[in-house]
Each structure stands twice: as C-alpha cells, then as structure tokens.
Design an enzyme around this catalytic site. Structure first.
Site, short mmCIF file in Angstrom:
data_model
loop_
_atom_site.label_atom_id
_atom_site.label_comp_id
_atom_site.label_asym_id
_atom_site.label_seq_id
_atom_site.Cartn_x
_atom_site.Cartn_y
_atom_site.Cartn_z
N GLU A 76 -2.75 11.37 3.27
CA GLU A 76 -3.67 11.18 4.10
C GLU A 76 -3.52 12.43 5.28
O GLU A 76 -2.63 12.80 5.72
CB GLU A 76 -3.44 9.74 5.10
CG GLU A 76 -3.61 8.55 4.37
CD GLU A 76 -3.42 7.30 5.38
OE1 GLU A 76 -4.49 6.71 5.54
OE2 GLU A 76 -2.35 7.33 5.84
N GLU A 100 0.87 -1.16 0.13
CA GLU A 100 -0.14 -0.02 0.01
C GLU A 100 0.91 1.07 0.09
O GLU A 100 1.94 1.30 0.90
CB GLU A 100 -0.99 -0.02 1.27
CG GLU A 100 -1.71 1.35 1.58
CD GLU A 100 -2.71 1.18 2.46
OE1 GLU A 100 -3.33 -0.06 3.19
OE2 GLU A 100 -3.06 2.17 3.24
#
Length: 255
Positions: A142, A137
């Site tokens: 974020e 990932e």
C-alpha cells in the site's frame, strides 16, 4: 587439495544449494494481449453502495471496466477525474485463482500524487461466509501519495484490524522511481513482507487462533487504486490527473 579444486567444490556446493532453494512457479500473470483474461479476473465496479459505500473507507472513486489498458505486457490502471467524479479500476481473482501459502509478488511502478492509494493485496476466500476481518487480509503493498517515500505492509484479522491493524510503515527513498518488486512469503508458521528482496517485517504469533491467524486457507488477489479515503487522505491534488499504477507481472511460487 589445490586452490582450483577448492574453487570447483565451492561452486558445486553453491549450485546445489541454489537448486535446493529454488521454488516452483505455481502461477503467473504477465498481462500479455490486449484484454484481461476474465477466466482469471473479476471486475469490482461502482462506489461500493449500497452494501459498502465508499468501499468501507470513505473512498471517493468509482470503479469502472474502462480505466485500465494492457500494453506491451503491462497493466496500466488509470486514475482520472471526469467532471466531478474520480474513476479507477479494481480487479480480483476471487473464485478463479486462489492460493494457500507461498511467495506472492508483483513488479510495479507507483503513481505519485497526493490523494492516491494504490494497493496489491489479498483477502480470505471465505469472506462471503464470515465477513471481514474474520476472513483475514494481507496487504503486500500500500502506498499513499500524501506520504512519499513510504510503503505500508499490513495484516488484518479479528484481534487487530482497521486502525489497530498489525502494520509496518517503511521509509524507502525514491520508491516512486521506476519499478520495484513487492512480495510476501507466507507459510503455515509466519508471514514475511519484502520490497526488492529486503525484509520489511514479519508476523509469527506463538499461539495461533481463528482470531489472530485466519491464514490457513486460500486467499485471492486484488489490484486497485483508490482515491482519498481513510488512508488516502482528504486532500486530493486534482492538478495531477490522470495518473497510472503500472503492473508488470504477478507471480506465485510454492512455499
């Protein structure tokens, strides 16, 4: 050699070097029109149940096909509270647009609200076969509303994932103001993260294995905004809804 000739040669050298460094654009999404192109984008819907309730992170939102709009070349992901339910959008390019190496970037404007968790990220295309985190990932962006002025850039792989992920938090005062460019440079050797072309951090293991480097395969792109959850936090400010995560474009350049 006079000063004019020196200046001319310097300009020529700079031009040649700039051309040499310029990378070809492989793909771009400018969110033109009024609907998402379903030859490019998939919708992930619901609350993740029964296979992955709370989307694996104790998230509160339900994903729908109606919590987004395209307007004037921007994608607006709208996060709402409807009755006692939080709703949002999550879209992916899985099986449709997948990329191996390159510069992947977006220009986006963050929502500012405690409890929200917008993200621009990627998962390995073999996730259905090997599962997570072995698929790998790449979290290019974020942001969580309970930690203003902070950006998270993170990698997950079998040796380091979840709360033990390979991650960096960076304070950027005013990151919530206006649009910013979030990017990753991904090569066979290393992965480097940038915000507005300023380097955040990099990952370059000396000895690559399947457990610490699942990044020699295609990955697909994900855009979403979660509510609450392990990273978003338990405290959600219901007074701020609705909120919007606004995306101008996504671009992918060759390595």
């Amino acid at each position: 050699m006079d000063n004019y000739m020196r200046l001319a040669m310097l300009c020529l050298s700079f031009f040649v070097q700039s051309c040499a460094n310029k990378k070809a654009l492989v793909w771009e999404e400018n969110f033109d029109g009024t609907t998402l192109d379903e030859q490019v984008w998939n919708y992930e819907l619901g609350d993740g149940c029964p296979e992955l309730c709370g989307w694996g992170n104790n998230e509160k939102q339900i994903y729908t096909k109606t919590n987004h709009t395209l307007k004037d070349g921007f994608l607006h992901i709208t996060i709402k509270k409807e009755d006692e339910k939080y709703t949002s959008s999550r879209i992916t390019t899985k099986g449709k647009k997948e990329f191996k190496y390159g510069r992947i970037e977006t220009r986006a404007k963050l929502p500012l609200a405690k409890g929200l968790w917008p993200a621009f990220w990627m998962l390995g295309s073999n996730i259905s076969e090997v599962g997570w985190p072995l698929c790998g990932e790449i979290d290019i962006l974020e942001y969580i509303g309970r930690k203003p002025n902070t950006i998270f850039t993170t990698l997950h792989f079998e040796e380091q994932y979840g709360e033990n992920a390979y991650t960096k938090t960076t304070t950027i005062n005013g990151i919530e103001d206006g649009f910013h460019v979030y990017a990753v440079h991904w090569s066979p050797d290393k992965i480097v993260f940038f915000v507005d072309d300023v380097k955040m951090f990099e990952y370059e293991p000396d000895h690559k294995t399947e457990q610490n480097w699942p990044f020699d395969q295609p990955f697909f792109i994900i855009l979403n905004t979660a509510v609450g959850g392990n990273l978003g936090g338990d405290t959600i400010d219901d007074s701020i809804f609705p909120q919007e995560f606004i995306i101008d474009y996504i671009k992918v350049y060759e390595n």
